[in-house]
Motif scaffolding. Sequence first.
Motif, PDB file in Angstrom:
ATOM      1  N   ARG A  73     -79.760 -20.421 -27.427  1.00 36.93           N
ATOM      2  CA  ARG A  73     -80.843 -19.941 -28.282  1.00 36.93           C
ATOM      3  C   ARG A  73     -80.874 -18.420 -28.368  1.00 36.93           C
ATOM      4  O   ARG A  73     -81.065 -17.861 -29.452  1.00 36.93           O
ATOM      5  N   ILE A  74     -80.692 -17.757 -27.225  1.00 36.71           N
ATOM      6  CA  ILE A  74     -80.968 -16.316 -27.214  1.00 36.71           C
ATOM      7  C   ILE A  74     -79.755 -15.412 -27.393  1.00 36.71           C
ATOM      8  O   ILE A  74     -79.875 -14.324 -27.966  1.00 36.71           O
ATOM      9  N   LEU A  75     -78.588 -15.838 -26.922  1.00 33.35           N
ATOM     10  CA  LEU A  75     -77.439 -14.922 -26.989  1.00 33.35           C
ATOM     11  C   LEU A  75     -77.058 -14.565 -28.419  1.00 33.35           C
ATOM     12  O   LEU A  75     -76.813 -13.376 -28.715  1.00 33.35           O
ATOM     13  N   ILE A 114     -83.868  -1.526 -28.036  1.00 32.64           N
ATOM     14  CA  ILE A 114     -83.925  -1.865 -26.610  1.00 32.64           C
ATOM     15  C   ILE A 114     -84.392  -3.303 -26.491  1.00 32.64           C
ATOM     16  O   ILE A 114     -85.469  -3.659 -26.987  1.00 32.64           O
ATOM     17  N   ILE A 115     -83.595  -4.127 -25.839  1.00 32.91           N
ATOM     18  CA  ILE A 115     -83.882  -5.562 -25.756  1.00 32.91           C
ATOM     19  C   ILE A 115     -84.104  -5.976 -24.313  1.00 32.91           C
ATOM     20  O   ILE A 115     -83.304  -5.659 -23.428  1.00 32.91           O
ATOM     21  N   SER A 116     -85.185  -6.688 -24.089  1.00 36.55           N
ATOM     22  CA  SER A 116     -85.390  -7.348 -22.803  1.00 36.55           C
ATOM     23  C   SER A 116     -85.215  -8.842 -23.012  1.00 36.55           C
ATOM     24  O   SER A 116     -85.459  -9.366 -24.104  1.00 36.55           O
ATOM     25  N   VAL A 117     -84.792  -9.510 -21.971  1.00 39.44           N
ATOM     26  CA  VAL A 117     -84.616 -10.962 -22.047  1.00 39.44           C
ATOM     27  C   VAL A 117     -85.626 -11.615 -21.122  1.00 39.44           C
ATOM     28  O   VAL A 117     -85.744 -11.267 -19.948  1.00 39.44           O
ATOM     29  N   ASP A 118     -86.386 -12.539 -21.684  1.00 39.71           N
ATOM     30  CA  ASP A 118     -87.456 -13.228 -20.977  1.00 39.71           C
ATOM     31  C   ASP A 118     -86.875 -14.509 -20.368  1.00 39.71           C
ATOM     32  O   ASP A 118     -86.756 -15.535 -21.036  1.00 39.71           O
ATOM     33  N   GLU A 134     -77.747 -12.592 -16.650  1.00 39.16           N
ATOM     34  CA  GLU A 134     -76.447 -11.919 -16.625  1.00 39.16           C
ATOM     35  C   GLU A 134     -75.720 -12.070 -17.957  1.00 39.16           C
ATOM     36  O   GLU A 134     -75.136 -11.106 -18.468  1.00 39.16           O
ATOM     37  N   ALA A 135     -75.761 -13.256 -18.538  1.00 42.19           N
ATOM     38  CA  ALA A 135     -75.116 -13.466 -19.836  1.00 42.19           C
ATOM     39  C   ALA A 135     -75.775 -12.614 -20.913  1.00 42.19           C
ATOM     40  O   ALA A 135     -75.100 -12.089 -21.812  1.00 42.19           O
ATOM     41  N   SER A 136     -77.082 -12.449 -20.819  1.00 40.28           N
ATOM     42  CA  SER A 136     -77.805 -11.636 -21.801  1.00 40.28           C
ATOM     43  C   SER A 136     -77.436 -10.169 -21.677  1.00 40.28           C
ATOM     44  O   SER A 136     -77.285  -9.463 -22.682  1.00 40.28           O
ATOM     45  N   MET A 137     -77.287  -9.687 -20.438  1.00 40.27           N
ATOM     46  CA  MET A 137     -76.864  -8.301 -20.246  1.00 40.27           C
ATOM     47  C   MET A 137     -75.449  -8.092 -20.804  1.00 40.27           C
ATOM     48  O   MET A 137     -75.157  -7.065 -21.420  1.00 40.27           O
ATOM     49  N   ALA A 150     -74.245  -9.614 -23.263  1.00 33.81           N
ATOM     50  CA  ALA A 150     -74.363  -9.632 -24.722  1.00 33.81           C
ATOM     51  C   ALA A 150     -74.976  -8.354 -25.264  1.00 33.81           C
ATOM     52  O   ALA A 150     -75.031  -8.163 -26.484  1.00 33.81           O
ATOM     53  N   GLY A 151     -75.462  -7.480 -24.360  1.00 35.37           N
ATOM     54  CA  GLY A 151     -75.979  -6.184 -24.791  1.00 35.37           C
ATOM     55  C   GLY A 151     -77.431  -5.914 -24.482  1.00 35.37           C
ATOM     56  O   GLY A 151     -77.929  -4.823 -24.787  1.00 35.37           O
ATOM     57  N   ALA A 152     -78.149  -6.876 -23.898  1.00 36.21           N
ATOM     58  CA  ALA A 152     -79.553  -6.646 -23.559  1.00 36.21           C
ATOM     59  C   ALA A 152     -79.678  -5.589 -22.468  1.00 36.21           C
ATOM     60  O   ALA A 152     -78.701  -5.275 -21.769  1.00 36.21           O
ATOM     61  N   HIS A 153     -80.886  -5.051 -22.304  1.00 31.82           N
ATOM     62  CA  HIS A 153     -81.084  -3.898 -21.428  1.00 31.82           C
ATOM     63  C   HIS A 153     -81.997  -4.155 -20.245  1.00 31.82           C
ATOM     64  O   HIS A 153     -81.889  -3.475 -19.224  1.00 31.82           O
ATOM     65  N   ILE A 154     -82.948  -5.072 -20.381  1.00 29.35           N
ATOM     66  CA  ILE A 154     -84.007  -5.265 -19.388  1.00 29.35           C
ATOM     67  C   ILE A 154     -84.144  -6.753 -19.082  1.00 29.35           C
ATOM     68  O   ILE A 154     -84.041  -7.591 -19.990  1.00 29.35           O
ATOM     69  N   ILE A 155     -84.410  -7.087 -17.820  1.00 31.75           N
ATOM     70  CA  ILE A 155     -84.662  -8.472 -17.425  1.00 31.75           C
ATOM     71  C   ILE A 155     -86.160  -8.639 -17.186  1.00 31.75           C
ATOM     72  O   ILE A 155     -86.757  -7.932 -16.373  1.00 31.75           O
ATOM     73  N   ASN A 156     -86.753  -9.572 -17.909  1.00 36.71           N
ATOM     74  CA  ASN A 156     -88.183  -9.863 -17.806  1.00 36.71           C
ATOM     75  C   ASN A 156     -88.329 -11.245 -17.165  1.00 36.71           C
ATOM     76  O   ASN A 156     -88.199 -12.270 -17.830  1.00 36.71           O
ATOM     77  N   ASP A 157     -88.598 -11.256 -15.859  1.00 34.64           N
ATOM     78  CA  ASP A 157     -88.548 -12.492 -15.066  1.00 34.64           C
ATOM     79  C   ASP A 157     -89.954 -13.007 -14.773  1.00 34.64           C
ATOM     80  O   ASP A 157     -90.632 -12.510 -13.877  1.00 34.64           O
ATOM     81  N   VAL A 158     -90.379 -14.037 -15.496  1.00 32.89           N
ATOM     82  CA  VAL A 158     -91.706 -14.606 -15.252  1.00 32.89           C
ATOM     83  C   VAL A 158     -91.795 -15.262 -13.878  1.00 32.89           C
ATOM     84  O   VAL A 158     -92.884 -15.476 -13.354  1.00 32.89           O
ATOM     85  N   GLY A 159     -90.666 -15.573 -13.281  1.00 34.42           N
ATOM     86  CA  GLY A 159     -90.660 -16.206 -11.974  1.00 34.42           C
ATOM     87  C   GLY A 159     -90.755 -15.232 -10.816  1.00 34.42           C
ATOM     88  O   GLY A 159     -90.905 -15.649  -9.663  1.00 34.42           O
ATOM     89  N   GLY A 160     -90.660 -13.955 -11.093  1.00 30.22           N
ATOM     90  CA  GLY A 160     -90.756 -12.951 -10.035  1.00 30.22           C
ATOM     91  C   GLY A 160     -89.744 -13.151  -8.922  1.00 30.22           C
ATOM     92  O   GLY A 160     -89.996 -12.807  -7.760  1.00 30.22           O
TER      93      GLY A 160
END
Length: 288
Positions: free
Chosen positions: A91-93, A107-111, A119-122, A124-134
């Motif tokens: 869906r996201i890549l 600037i793209i963050s991946v939720d 890691e796959a999102s980074m 692909a060019g994303a910049h920030i990791i937004n981790d709802v799971g902490g």
Amino acid sequence: MPTLEAKDTLFKKKSTLNSRGKLLSLEVPLVMGILNLTPDSFFPGSRLNSAEEAVRKAEQMLADGADILDIGGYSTRPGAAEVTSQEEQDRILPAIEAILQNFPEAIISVDTFRADVAEASMAAGAHIINDVGGGLLDEAMFETVARLQVPYILMHMRGTPQTMASLTEYNNLVLDVLDEMRVQLAKLQQLGVKDIILDPGFGFAKTVDQNYELLRHLEEFRIFGLPVLVGMSRKSMVYKSLGINQADALTGTIAVNSVALMKGADILRVHDVKEAKQTIVLLEKTKL
């Protein structure tokens, strides 16, 4: 726990984020626009069905002043359906790649709470990791963030999206949330992660009333000397309190975001970028 008053002598608040060589200033609060590549996100108006739709939505958000685009492929609303890692990536890549092809300066963050998706999102060019799971939903997440050395949003949550609604018992809400985040923050810092953003997790393992208690005490999160992100856009704390639905919750969202900004929020995560940007502009004019 150090008192809030001690913060100014113990900590200097971080004023920039290094997103893979791109410096983001936090001198003025930033706006993060939500791009949901999900069929079941809690707000139907935010759902996108393809990379092409994501590009069109991204173009509008960037024109409206979005500083960050947050792309997600797994709905984390209470009781959300399980999605496989592969489906989330599918869906996201393509959306990340298509947006950066059209808007290379974005600037793209991946939720996501999954390390392999992050890691796959980074890659692909994303910049920030937004981790709802902490870091609690994938034990490999913190190591992955440390290895990639990208900005990381540490959100407070208990349980999973399927179970969090039943995990709202706290001895002292604000202190418990701070203490639980402190544990995870120490792990990240021990691994050498430098750019960390805190998200109190509005709507995640909190009741409507608890969300407002957290908002009333948002300035307490300054104790860590780190940027604070808030995500209250069109959530149940807004529309249930007003007896309306998500589609009519823009005004309420502006109201709670205004409170958050006055209490020191550095990033607003929103569905409605233009209105959030205007709110920031006007509140900045009230500062002495």
